[in-house]
Design an enzyme around this catalytic site. Structure first.
Site, PDB file in Angstrom:
ATOM      1  N   GLY A 257       0.788  -1.229   0.000  1.00 27.86           N
ATOM      2  CA  GLY A 257       0.000   0.000   0.000  1.00 27.86           C
ATOM      3  C   GLY A 257       0.817   1.273   0.000  1.00 27.86           C
ATOM      4  N   SER A 258       0.545   2.161  -0.921  1.00 27.53           N
ATOM      5  CA  SER A 258       1.258   3.433  -0.988  1.00 27.53           C
ATOM      6  C   SER A 258       0.666   4.274  -2.107  1.00 27.53           C
ATOM      7  CB  SER A 258       2.749   3.198  -1.205  1.00 27.53           C
ATOM      8  OG  SER A 258       3.459   4.398  -1.000  1.00 27.53           O
ATOM      9  N   ARG A 259       1.513   5.158  -2.707  1.00 28.16           N
ATOM     10  CA  ARG A 259       1.001   5.971  -3.812  1.00 28.16           C
ATOM     11  C   ARG A 259       2.131   6.372  -4.750  1.00 28.16           C
ATOM     12  NH1 ARG A 259      -0.740  11.936  -1.455  1.00 28.16           N
ATOM     13  NH2 ARG A 259       0.433  13.119  -2.993  1.00 28.16           N
TER      14      ARG A 259
END
Length: 221
Positions: free
Chosen positions: A185-187
């Site tokens: 999970g991140s961006r």
């Protein structure tokens, strides 16, 4: 299902921990608790294995387009002052990846890797406004032969504490070719010219190497 090489250590560790916990619970817990724990562990194993899946997805390569570098949801579209490399105004498009998304990162355009830099930092939640400049991150700039360039940034989040970037300065970038991986999970932030034709809106769900984020100004259509 094909699995990504970055997942090998995590998957093996998960299986080992699952085996140990299952063995201990079988020996020391009542049968009902053993079955409940075994079911929960099986769910965890499935989630971890799916996280490292490699999608069978043909690239939508098009030199006129800037493709999404990852799967996820568009959470930011705004004009900003890009201070790290371009030192000027750019349009920022940010894509948030949940733990359920494929976490491979791909090159949005073809060209030469003109810049790559790693920054240690914090682990704010990925949708925090300051995560782009304060979290652990890797910045990559790809420049086309005609001089047009984009910057994109892998950003760690509260859970994602392992950024993998394969890009090196002077590497040849192939549009939709693999350039990295972020675990759990991140961006990604993508900075395009201000005159680029944005093809997405906030809330859109995008697919890496397939969904166009923008088109170059000279080829708007």
């Amino acid at each position: 299902m094909k699995l990504h090489r970055e997942g090998t250590p995590t998957i093996l560790l998960t299986l080992l921990v699952t085996l140990i916990l299952s063995s201990l619970s079988y020996l020391y817990l009542p049968p009902i608790l053993f079955y409940i724990l075994a079911a929960a562990l099986a769910v965890v194993v499935v989630i971890v294995v799916r996280f490292f899946r490699v999608p069978n997805r043909p690239p939508a390569a098009d030199e006129n387009l800037i493709l999404s570098p990852c799967d996820g949801k568009v959470v930011v579209i705004e004009e900003v002052e890009e201070t790290e490399y371009f030192k000027g105004k750019r349009k920022q498009i940010s894509v948030f990846m949940s733990p359920l998304n494929v976490h491979i990162n791909w090159y949005p355009i073809a060209g030469r890797v003109a810049y790559q830099k790693y920054f240690p930092g914090k682990y704010l939640v990925a949708w925090h406004p300051k995560s782009s400049t304060e979290n652990e991150r890797v910045t990559v700039v790809v420049e086309k032969e005609d001089g047009r360039a984009i910057l994109f940034r892998q950003i760690a989040g509260a859970l994602a504490r392992r950024i993998v970037c394969y890009a090196k300065v002077d590497d040849k970038a192939t549009q939709a070719g693999e350039m990295g991986f972020i675990k759990f999970g991140s961006r990604l932030d993508v900075f395009v010219p201000v005159d680029a034709d944005i093809k997405v809106k906030i809330g859109d769900v995008v697919q890496g190497r397939q969904t166009p984020l923008a088109a170059w100004a000279s080829t708007q259509r």
